[in-house]
Design a protein around this motif. Structure first.
Motif: not given
Length: 505
Positions: A380-393
């Motif tokens: 679930k942490l990986d899923l959250l990171n998938t959602i957020l990381w590209d958007a943050i960058l």
């Protein structure tokens, strides 16, 4: 650093300080010093140990910190002038060559001969005593990280005492983790190679065994063919422990030769008052550890620095320092908080994937409730990171353009704890890392965040390790000491980069 090399042949020990100082104008990178082989008629090699130590101690002041000084023991043992394999730019003598028989014995090749002294050739052995006994097999050990004057004294004293074989134990990774800034210590293979190269340079007549050790005793516990151990005043108790173990193992007792540590005349409050590798590693903070690389995928302007570091490492405070120095700063953690707000695409994606149970009454995301879910389940942490990381960058890149075009920021610091995990290195021209000892991070988390020791340790161990932060870093900072020392690190790194980029800020 200069690549010019000099070789000094000295006979006047009392004048050695002024003789060495006279070589400064030649801007040397390396200076070899040999005491004239005629000295052997006055005293045996061990007698020169204290004299050589005193010269190494004063050399940073007399020669300058950038000169690699090396005393050649070969001339005393072989009883003849040294001929080095490498090209020597300058042959220095502290006496007129016409006052000795040396000119005919020298192979000067293309070197420039410089007579630094007018006092005629005369062996000045005042104050030297015979020097005592020499030993067939000599052993010593240490970390030997980035050879400095103290290491050179220790190794040279051992070489002066040895007649046949010298064993050097070099601590491997298992033994260095109690050292200050141990993450910056060079790999054991590199340290072994540097020790061997130094030893073979100063005296090629001995048999050298330079080996990694994973405990305090190394070969001394089992090798019957040892006669003497060389220790410093700091490790003298280790010599006694070695002999206790050898007694238990039915081996002969070793003579123990103790060497005084060299004082560091340039020390400051945050550093040790001896010449040490710890001080040298502290000096590396804020300096460039790798040559600056070209990044063809990035525009040269603005220049983007990824600032990474674990929790409680002082990363945010370091970013503030650079902002005051003139950098534009982007806090990727704050961008993540923005993306959690209602109306953002990420908000809806997070709610869709993690359910309405993570919402507060006002429909905002309860990050504590979300954190409890993702930190309990790696998937679930990986899923959250998938959602957020590209958007943050993507949002960070927008801010970079704004800071450059609207505020004319030439250097932009992108502060991002997740930068390495997210793989954002390609978006940065270089990486600057903040590290802190684990014990200090735990202490700060307990005081600042009110965490228990167990909670603090769990949080720290879930992050990128300091060794990884260092491995990826172009520049490393550590805030374990005073505020002023951290400020010096920041100013050092900033000044170097501004000069490299030829910016006028």
């Amino acid at each position: 650093m200069s690549s010019k090399t000099g070789l000094l042949t000295a006979v006047h020990l009392a004048n050695i300080g002024s003789t060495l100082a006279a070589t400064r104008k030649y801007a040397l990178g390396t200076l070899y010093v040999q005491l004239h082989p005629s000295f052997i008629e006055v005293a045996r090699p061990p007698a020169f140990g204290k004299f050589i130590a005193s010269v190494y101690q004063s050399s940073p002041t007399v020669l300058g910190a950038g000169v690699d000084l090396r005393f050649l023991v070969s001339s005393l043992k072989a009883r003849e002038l040294v001929t080095l394999r490498e090209k020597i730019d300058y042959h220095f003598f502290d006496y007129p060559l016409g006052s000795s028989e040396d000119r005919g014995k020298l192979q000067l090749r293309d070197s420039e001969v410089i007579e630094l002294g007018t006092k005629p050739f005369e062996i000045d052995g005042a104050g030297l005593q015979d020097g005592g006994k020499m030993f067939g097999n000599v052993v010593l050990g240490g970390t030997f990280d980035r050879l400095h004057g103290g290491h050179k004294v220790l190794l040279t004293q051992a070489v002066l005492l040895a007649q046949e074989r010298m064993v050097v134990g070099v601590t491997d990774e298992n033994m260095i983790k109690s050292k200050k800034l141990w993450e910056l210590i060079l790999p054991v293979e590199q340290r072994i190679a540097e020790v061997r190269e130094f030893l073979e340079c100063i005296d090629s007549s001995l048999k050298y065994e330079v080996v990694p050790i994973s405990d305090p005793f190394g070969p001394t516990a089992t090798d019957p063919n040892m006669d003497m151990i060389v220790v410093s005043t700091e490790t003298a108790r280790g010599g006694a422990k070695v002999n206790e173990l050898r007694t238990k193992n039915g081996l002969n007792q070793l003579e123990v030769h103790t060497i005084e540590l060299l004082d560091d005349e340039s020390t400051v409050d945050d550093k040790e008052d001896k010449i040490s590798s710890s001080n040298q590693r502290m000096d590396l903070l804020g300096t460039r550890l790798k040559p600056r690389q070209q990044k063809p995928n990035l525009s040269p302007k603005p220049y983007i620095i990824g600032l990474v570091g674990g929790v409680a490492s002082g990363k945010s405070k370091m970013a503030e320092r650079f902002q005051k120095l003139g950098a534009g700063v982007i806090d990727c953690d704050k961008i993540a908080h923005e993306l959690y707000e209602p109306g953002e695409e990420c908000y809806q994606a997070v709610v869709n994937n993690f359910g309405l149970g993570i919402l507060n009454e006002d429909k905002t995301i309860n990050r504590k409730a979300l954190g409890a879910i993702v930190f309990a389940d790696p998937d679930k942490l990986d899923l959250l990171n998938t959602i957020l990381w590209d958007a943050i960058l993507e949002r960070a890149k927008q801010r970079i353009v704004e800071l450059h075009e609207q505020q004319n920021k030439q250097i932009i610091i992108m502060e991002a704890a997740v930068l390495l995990k997210a793989g954002w290195q390609s978006a940065c021209h270089e990486i600057w890392s903040c590290i802190i000892p684990k014990e200090e991070a735990i202490k700060r988390l307990k005081q600042r965040n009110g965490l228990s020791e167990e909670e603090a340790i769990k949080r720290i161990e879930s992050q990128v390790a300091n060794t990884e932060l260092v491995r990826h870093a172009d520049v490393v900072f550590c805030s374990a000491w005073s505020y002023e020392y951290s400020q010096q690190q920041a100013e050092k790194a900033w000044g170097t980069l501004v000069e490299e980029l030829k910016l006028k800020l």
